[in-house]
Write a protein that holds these residues in place. Structure first.
Motif, PDB file in Angstrom:
ATOM      1  N   ARG A   1     -12.906   6.829  -6.795  1.00 31.11           N
ATOM      2  CA  ARG A   1     -13.537   8.136  -6.600  1.00 31.11           C
ATOM      3  C   ARG A   1     -13.297   9.065  -7.800  1.00 31.11           C
ATOM      4  O   ARG A   1     -14.095   9.962  -8.061  1.00 31.11           O
ATOM      5  CB  ARG A   1     -13.020   8.795  -5.313  1.00 31.11           C
ATOM      6  CG  ARG A   1     -13.604   8.189  -4.048  1.00 31.11           C
ATOM      7  CD  ARG A   1     -12.975   8.803  -2.804  1.00 31.11           C
ATOM      8  NE  ARG A   1     -13.207  10.245  -2.693  1.00 31.11           N
ATOM      9  CZ  ARG A   1     -14.276  10.788  -2.117  1.00 31.11           C
ATOM     10  NH1 ARG A   1     -15.220  10.016  -1.599  1.00 31.11           N
ATOM     11  NH2 ARG A   1     -14.398  12.112  -2.045  1.00 31.11           N
ATOM     12  N   ARG A   2     -12.229   8.821  -8.529  1.00 31.80           N
ATOM     13  CA  ARG A   2     -11.954   9.656  -9.711  1.00 31.80           C
ATOM     14  C   ARG A   2     -12.746   9.190 -10.932  1.00 31.80           C
ATOM     15  O   ARG A   2     -12.985   9.977 -11.855  1.00 31.80           O
ATOM     16  CB  ARG A   2     -10.459   9.654 -10.016  1.00 31.80           C
ATOM     17  CG  ARG A   2      -9.650  10.461  -8.995  1.00 31.80           C
ATOM     18  CD  ARG A   2      -8.243  10.721  -9.485  1.00 31.80           C
ATOM     19  NE  ARG A   2      -7.405   9.533  -9.454  1.00 31.80           N
ATOM     20  CZ  ARG A   2      -6.702   9.155  -8.390  1.00 31.80           C
ATOM     21  NH1 ARG A   2      -6.753   9.853  -7.263  1.00 31.80           N
ATOM     22  NH2 ARG A   2      -5.945   8.084  -8.448  1.00 31.80           N
TER      23      ARG A   2
ATOM     24  N   CYS B   1     -20.639  13.289  -8.177  1.00 24.39           N
ATOM     25  CA  CYS B   1     -19.547  13.967  -7.461  1.00 24.39           C
ATOM     26  C   CYS B   1     -20.091  14.841  -6.334  1.00 24.39           C
ATOM     27  O   CYS B   1     -19.492  14.920  -5.249  1.00 24.39           O
ATOM     28  CB  CYS B   1     -18.717  14.802  -8.441  1.00 24.39           C
ATOM     29  SG  CYS B   1     -17.713  13.818  -9.574  1.00 24.39           S
TER      30      CYS B   1
ATOM     31  N   TRP C   1     -20.941  12.738  -3.330  1.00 26.37           N
ATOM     32  CA  TRP C   1     -19.797  12.182  -2.627  1.00 26.37           C
ATOM     33  C   TRP C   1     -18.757  13.228  -2.252  1.00 26.37           C
ATOM     34  O   TRP C   1     -17.685  12.884  -1.738  1.00 26.37           O
ATOM     35  CB  TRP C   1     -19.172  11.078  -3.482  1.00 26.37           C
ATOM     36  CG  TRP C   1     -20.025   9.844  -3.480  1.00 26.37           C
ATOM     37  CD1 TRP C   1     -20.990   9.504  -4.388  1.00 26.37           C
ATOM     38  CD2 TRP C   1     -20.015   8.826  -2.503  1.00 26.37           C
ATOM     39  NE1 TRP C   1     -21.590   8.330  -4.035  1.00 26.37           N
ATOM     40  CE2 TRP C   1     -21.001   7.881  -2.868  1.00 26.37           C
ATOM     41  CE3 TRP C   1     -19.283   8.589  -1.336  1.00 26.37           C
ATOM     42  CZ2 TRP C   1     -21.276   6.749  -2.113  1.00 26.37           C
ATOM     43  CZ3 TRP C   1     -19.539   7.447  -0.585  1.00 26.37           C
ATOM     44  CH2 TRP C   1     -20.540   6.547  -0.969  1.00 26.37           C
TER      45      TRP C   1
ATOM     46  N   MET D   1     -16.862  15.109  -4.141  1.00 27.78           N
ATOM     47  CA  MET D   1     -15.639  14.904  -4.930  1.00 27.78           C
ATOM     48  C   MET D   1     -15.446  16.053  -5.923  1.00 27.78           C
ATOM     49  O   MET D   1     -16.388  16.648  -6.373  1.00 27.78           O
ATOM     50  CB  MET D   1     -15.739  13.573  -5.685  1.00 27.78           C
ATOM     51  CG  MET D   1     -15.878  12.373  -4.762  1.00 27.78           C
ATOM     52  SD  MET D   1     -15.892  10.766  -5.618  1.00 27.78           S
ATOM     53  CE  MET D   1     -17.328  10.874  -6.663  1.00 27.78           C
TER      54      MET D   1
END
Length: 253
Positions: A171-172, A248, A251, A253
């Motif tokens: 995810r990063r 991002c 999602w 994020m």
């Protein structure tokens, strides 16, 4: 991103143990086990290396679906003429971008397992053999990935991109390259294909989606060589930050 010595030792040991395994014969040119999706745009001068790396695979039960994304060079004539293999399907369409080209290729393919190879990269000759073994022996696996060697000029030398799977790390930022990512066909129908609104990081978005509920299987081999020679690579011509922000936002994020 560099490879640790221990990982390299694991790779070599794995290859040594498997080099004498019998090759699985093709089932049928009409019903291949593995589909290889290769989008291409003005790559007539280099796509042959990628195609030959598919033809050279130890595992031969495949089809290669080449999607020409509106090339203006000699691709449409030269590629079909140079590779008259019944397992190679050549599709030409108007220019719509890499995501649309890949989606078109997957929709037209027949294999139970879907793999991807870009027209400027090359596979190691045992890659599909490892992929086939994983899905054959582990029916619960829905997707998988291997390591990839990144071409760098001297004096740096090549590097290996590889990390054990960790959803938080993914995810990063993406560390799974699409050229060594594979999945069962049903995921395309259930979860959709590549986001055609994105111009870059489309592989990261797809892999986030396909690994959300089931972790991918880690194939401990180097599957491909990522080459940096082409000046028109998406990583050079499309804005990174804008596309990262779009992924991002999707999602949260």
């Amino acid at each position: 991103m560099g490879a640790e010595g221990g990982f390299c030792c694991i790779l070599e040991a794995r290859r040594a143990c498997n080099k004498n395994e019998p090759h699985k014969p093709p089932v049928s040119a009409m019903t291949p086990l593995i589909s290889v999706i290769m989008p291409s745009y003005n790559r007539a001068h280099i796509i042959g290396d990628a195609i030959r790396s598919v033809i050279a695979q130890q595992f031969q039960d495949w089809e290669l679906v080449i999607v020409d994304d509106g090339s203006t060079d000699d691709t449409k004539r030269s590629v079909p003429d140079a590779f008259p293999d019944a397992r190679i399907v050549f599709l030409a369409r108007e220019h719509a971008g890499v995501s649309a080209a890949r989606n078109h290729g997957v929709a037209a393919s027949k294999g139970e397992i879907v793999t991807y190879l870009d027209s400027d990269n090359i596979w190691r000759d045992d890659y599909l053999r490892f992929v086939a073994s994983v899905y054959d022996e582990r029916p619960e696996v829905t997707c998988a990935y291997a390591a990839i060697e990144i071409e760098n000029p001297e004096p740096e030398g090549n590097e290996v991109l590889w990390k054990p799977f960790n959803r938080g790390h993914l995810r990063r930022g993406n560390y799974i390259d699409i050229n060594v990512f594979s999945h069962r066909r049903r995921l395309f129908g259930e979860l959709g294909g590549f986001d055609e609104n994105l111009k870059r990081l489309v592989d990261w978005d797809l892999i986030l989606r396909y690994t959300e509920k089931n972790a991918p299987y880690e194939i401990a081999v180097i599957g491909a060589l990522y080459r940096k020679g082409e000046a028109d690579r998406i990583t050079l011509v499309e804005n990174y930050e804008a596309n990262r922000a779009a992924v991002c936002a999707k999602w949260g994020m």
